[in-house]
Scaffold this motif. Structure first.
Motif, short mmCIF file in Angstrom:
data_model
loop_
_atom_site.label_atom_id
_atom_site.label_comp_id
_atom_site.label_asym_id
_atom_site.label_seq_id
_atom_site.Cartn_x
_atom_site.Cartn_y
_atom_site.Cartn_z
N CYS A 1 0.86 -1.18 0.00
CA CYS A 1 0.00 0.00 0.00
C CYS A 1 0.89 1.23 0.00
CB CYS A 1 -0.90 0.00 1.23
SG CYS A 1 -1.98 1.44 1.38
N VAL A 2 0.75 2.06 -1.01
CA VAL A 2 1.56 3.26 -1.14
C VAL A 2 0.66 4.49 -1.02
CG1 VAL A 2 3.16 4.55 -2.59
CG2 VAL A 2 3.21 2.06 -2.58
N ALA A 3 1.09 5.45 -0.22
CA ALA A 3 0.32 6.67 -0.02
C ALA A 3 0.87 7.78 -0.91
CB ALA A 3 0.39 7.10 1.43
N SER A 4 -0.02 8.65 -1.33
CA SER A 4 0.38 9.72 -2.25
C SER A 4 0.93 10.94 -1.53
CB SER A 4 -0.82 10.15 -3.09
OG SER A 4 -1.83 10.67 -2.23
N ASP A 5 0.63 11.06 -0.24
CA ASP A 5 0.95 12.29 0.47
C ASP A 5 2.05 12.03 1.48
OD1 ASP A 5 -1.16 14.87 1.97
OD2 ASP A 5 1.00 14.71 1.69
N CYS B 1 1.67 11.38 5.24
CA CYS B 1 1.07 10.11 5.63
C CYS B 1 2.09 9.19 6.27
CB CYS B 1 0.44 9.46 4.40
SG CYS B 1 -0.72 8.15 4.76
N SER B 2 3.36 9.44 6.03
CA SER B 2 4.38 8.59 6.63
C SER B 2 4.38 8.71 8.15
CB SER B 2 5.75 8.94 6.07
OG SER B 2 6.11 10.27 6.43
N ALA B 3 3.76 9.77 8.67
CA ALA B 3 3.71 9.97 10.12
C ALA B 3 2.43 9.44 10.74
CB ALA B 3 3.84 11.47 10.43
N TYR B 4 1.56 8.86 9.96
CA TYR B 4 0.29 8.35 10.46
C TYR B 4 0.42 6.89 10.89
CZ TYR B 4 -1.67 12.37 7.87
OH TYR B 4 -1.96 13.61 7.39
#
Length: 124
Positions: free
Chosen positions: A21-25, A28-31
């Motif tokens: 699962c890859v996030a665009s923003d 989001c790495s801190a979530y």
């Protein structure tokens, strides 16, 4: 924030899959992040969750404990779920999620962002 899940497919019992699962923003790495699944006629349930720092062993549903591993790569805004010794009861649509403001989140209702889901079918 958009989450893109991939890696599902058809696998025989006893097989394995690695979901990504890859996030665009970047923030989001801190979530906190997690994987949930939903089988037909059932509610969405936790599979595994991992803290925003990525340290620790994560939290797992009893049904997958010992067979699954959740990891994350914050540099790539990605979270992964390795599933081994798959069983027919693992068949479901798997969703990745991101929960801002939480160190670790195991309840679906606190997740603000969801991927589109990837279907895992375990069948002989």
């Amino acid at each position: 924030v958009q989450l893109q899940a991939s890696g599902g497919g058809v696998v025989q019992p006893g097989g394995f899959l690695r979901l990504s699962c890859v996030a665009s923003d970047p923030p989001c790495s801190a979530y906190a992040k997690g994987w949930f699944r939903q089988a037909p006629g059932k509610e969405r349930e936790l599979v595994a969750a991992i803290g925003r720092g990525g340290g620790g062993s994560g939290e797992y549903a009893d049904s997958v404990k010992g067979r699954s591993t959740i990891t994350r790569d914050n540099a790539k805004n990605a979270v992964y779920l390795q599933m081994n010794n798959l069983k027919p009861e693992d068949t479901a649509v798997y969703y990745c999620g991101a929960a801002p403001g939480y160190g670790l989140a195991t309840i679906a209702s606190v997740y603000s962002y969801w991927g589109q889901g990837t279907l895992v079918t375990v069948s002989s």
